[in-house]
Design an enzyme around this catalytic site. Structure first.
Site, PDB file in Angstrom:
ATOM      1  N   ARG A   1      48.027  19.405  40.104  1.00 12.96           N
ATOM      2  CA  ARG A   1      49.123  19.914  40.290  1.00 12.96           C
ATOM      3  C   ARG A   1      48.899  21.602  40.068  1.00 12.96           C
ATOM      4  O   ARG A   1      49.906  22.255  39.991  1.00 12.96           O
ATOM      5  CB  ARG A   1      49.916  19.513  39.266  1.00 12.96           C
ATOM      6  CG  ARG A   1      50.418  18.044  39.190  1.00 12.96           C
ATOM      7  CD  ARG A   1      50.629  17.176  38.087  1.00 12.96           C
ATOM      8  NE  ARG A   1      49.541  16.724  37.373  1.00 12.96           N
ATOM      9  CZ  ARG A   1      49.580  16.020  36.114  1.00 12.96           C
ATOM     10  NH1 ARG A   1      50.882  15.745  35.673  1.00 12.96           N
ATOM     11  NH2 ARG A   1      48.391  15.541  35.615  1.00 12.96           N
TER      12      ARG A   1
ATOM     13  N   ALA B   1      38.446  79.924  42.998  1.00 11.80           N
ATOM     14  CA  ALA B   1      39.387  78.942  43.484  1.00 11.80           C
ATOM     15  C   ALA B   1      39.258  78.905  44.812  1.00 11.80           C
ATOM     16  O   ALA B   1      38.907  79.827  45.419  1.00 11.80           O
ATOM     17  CB  ALA B   1      40.689  79.413  42.919  1.00 11.80           C
TER      18      ALA B   1
ATOM     19  N   THR C   1      41.128   8.373  33.159  1.00 17.47           N
ATOM     20  CA  THR C   1      40.565   8.699  31.784  1.00 17.47           C
ATOM     21  C   THR C   1      39.992   7.636  30.805  1.00 17.47           C
ATOM     22  O   THR C   1      39.012   8.006  30.039  1.00 17.47           O
ATOM     23  CB  THR C   1      41.897   9.263  30.675  1.00 17.47           C
ATOM     24  OG1 THR C   1      42.747   8.295  30.819  1.00 17.47           O
ATOM     25  CG2 THR C   1      42.311  10.638  31.300  1.00 17.47           C
TER      26      THR C   1
ATOM     27  N   SER D   1      40.021  76.411  40.259  1.00 16.03           N
ATOM     28  CA  SER D   1      40.940  75.338  40.899  1.00 16.03           C
ATOM     29  C   SER D   1      40.433  75.057  42.433  1.00 16.03           C
ATOM     30  O   SER D   1      40.243  76.082  43.187  1.00 16.03           O
ATOM     31  CB  SER D   1      42.379  75.721  40.701  1.00 16.03           C
ATOM     32  OG  SER D   1      42.872  76.028  39.522  1.00 16.03           O
TER      33      SER D   1
ATOM     34  N   ALA E   1      37.272  16.257  31.345  1.00 18.30           N
ATOM     35  CA  ALA E   1      37.231  17.380  32.109  1.00 18.30           C
ATOM     36  C   ALA E   1      36.754  17.227  33.385  1.00 18.30           C
ATOM     37  O   ALA E   1      36.297  18.153  34.316  1.00 18.30           O
ATOM     38  CB  ALA E   1      36.266  18.727  31.586  1.00 18.30           C
TER      39      ALA E   1
END
Ligand code: UD1
Ligand code: MG
Length: 460
Positions: free
Chosen positions: A15, A419, A78, A401, A9
């Site tokens: 890329r 309201a 690797t 409301s 890792a």
């Protein structure tokens, strides 16, 4: 005889065109390296060695307990990475070394088990698969008799070798002693001037043979670019959705359901298309979610219905209705049988049992008691430009409301607001608070207006 696992890792992942180290890119909310480590863990290796280099600090910090970070600096390939990790392996010739690339989120423990088994009695084994598009992979080169000869990297391959579609997956098992010997002779005479791990294969063939384990692309595809990441994620999504379907979750169209690996669902949950469930989201039995719901770190209680909505760190109780078009921000808690309806936003707000907020409201830093009804267009004015202030609304309150609550303010149980009122003072229990200028009527206004315009038109 012991098993050691080495996970590679340290590469930059050029890329990916991203500053984030490649193995920390996520699929279904989980970093690639975690997917790989979860496939390795069931084999119970003596040690799990993760070679880190590019972005080492971030990658090391993301490693789970029980793994050992090996630093590779500079990253010379690797083969070099494995050589460094071998310093952590006891010098017992009988040991087996499992090596996997850290960019293979689709891996599963059974394939790794088969790879280790295939190495028994040989110097090594490696996994190959038939790639539809072999671009970027090392090609498996066989002789006329079909026997493995070597692995050639794309950049070093001849024109005819490039046409080979059998490729190296990046999963290997080695006899420790044979691997040590071969690595000591691993050179960098290649197009990338790197120590390639697959270059040990010819020496291994000489030492005692190399077995090839065949896999399907869906098990081993590597991720080097953003498009490969999304293909791998799609594959994982297929698996995870199928798994939930097998456990009794209904999905109208599983291709359009996006469930993170960390999410928990109960049997009997129904998911419509366009559902994204992320983080620690939990959905309980009988809940119906979607179409079009984005829920992050949220709970959706049994029997609840949530559609066309966004939930972030929100808790939705039993038999609650949410949406269409609700935004429940962090700290929203909806008790059983409550409702957050159409174009409703809430933040750090708890709504009591059976209370309803059906339409066009913003509630922030508010507490709403049981059975209270919040009228359309109600807003808690919770921010004065410097601090956030609370609104406390009792039980069985009827909020008219278009009420504006200027926080901090407290409304007693069973109170009523008219309201259109702007409520700046506390309202005692049971009282009506109404804040409106008196209404005026101008008789025959319409007639007068029409007359005025008629005159004007006749002038034109
Ligand atoms: C590698 C293989 C290729 C195979 C493919 C499968 C080599 C040289 N080639 O190519 O044959 O078909 O995987 O996906 O191995 N890494 C290190 N240190 C380094 C370089 C890389 O730890 O110095 C790590 C990377 O982080 C990565 C893994 O090794 O997780 C593989 O490296 P990557 O650059 O992705 O190799 P590929 O070109 O994919
Ligand atoms: Mg790769």
């Amino acid at each position: 005889m012991s098993l050691y696992a080495i996970v590679l890792a340290a590469g930059q992942g050029k890329r990916m065109k991203s500053d984030l180290p490649k193995v920390l890119h996520t699929a279904l909310g989980k970093p690639m390296i975690h997917w790989v480590l979860e496939s390795v863990a069931p084999l119970e290796p003596e040690k799990i060695l993760v070679v880190v280099g590019h972005g080492a600090e971030a990658v090391s910090a993301a490693l789970p307990l029980g793994t050992i970070a090996v630093h590779q600096e500079p990253q010379l390939g690797t083969g070099h990475a494995v050589q460094l990790a071998m310093a952590e392996v006891a010098d017992s010739p009988e040991d087996t070394i499992l090596v996997v690339n850290g960019d293979m989120p689709l891996l599963g423990a059974p394939l790794l088990g088969r790879t280790i088994a295939a190495c028994g009695g040989k110097a090594a084994s490696l996994v190959s698969f038939q790639a539809e598009d072999p671009t970027g992979y090392g090609r498996i080169v066989r002789n006329v008799g079909g026997e493995l000869v070597r692995v050639v990297e794309e950049k070093d391959a001849s024109e005819s070798e490039r046409h080979l579609r059998e490729v190296n997956a990046g999963v290997y098992a080695f006899s420790a002693s044979a691997l040590r010997r071969a690595l000591s002779q691993n050179d960098r005479n290649n197009a990338q001037q790197e120590h390639y791990l697959p270059d040990v294969i010819p020496a291994m063939i000489e030492e005692g043979g190399v077995a090839i384990v065949k896999a399907e692309p869906e098990e081993v595809a590597g991720v080097n670019s953003q498009d490969q990441l999304s293909s791998a994620e799609a594959q994982l999504r297929k698996r995870i959705n199928l798994d939930w379907q097998q456990r009794g979750v209904w999905m109208q169209d599983p291709d359009r359901v996006y469930i993170d690996a960390s999410v928990t669902l109960a049997a009997g949950v129904r998911l419509y298309p366009g559902v994204h469930l992320e983080g620690n989201t939990v959905v309980s039995e009988g809940a119906v979610v979607g179409p079009e719901v984005y829920a992050i770190d949220s709970e959706i209680g049994p029997g609840s219905r949530v559609w066309y909505s966004v939930l972030r760190k929100a808790q939705v109780g039993e038999d609650v209705e949410v949406g269409p078009f609700a935004s429940l921000r962090p700290g929203t808690v909806l008790a059983a049988r409550s409702k957050a309806g159409t174009f409703v936003e809430m933040k750090n707000t708890s709504v009591g049992e059976g209370a309803k907020v059906p339409h066009l409201s913003y509630l922030g830093d508010a507490t709403v008691g049981a059975r209270t009804n919040i009228g359309a267009g109600t807003i808690t004015c919770n921010y004065n430009g410097y601090e956030k202030l609370p609104t406390t609304i009792g039980e069985d309150v009827f909020v008219g409301s278009d009420t504006m609550f200027i926080a901090p303010v407290e409304i007693g149980d069973r109170a009523v607001t008219g309201a259109g009122s702007v409520i700046t003072n506390d309202v005692p229990p049971g009282a009506l608070a109404v804040e409106r200028s008196p209404q005026k009527e101008i008789p025959d206004y319409a007639q007068k207006l029409a007359a005025r315009y008629r005159n004007r038109r006749s002038k034109d």
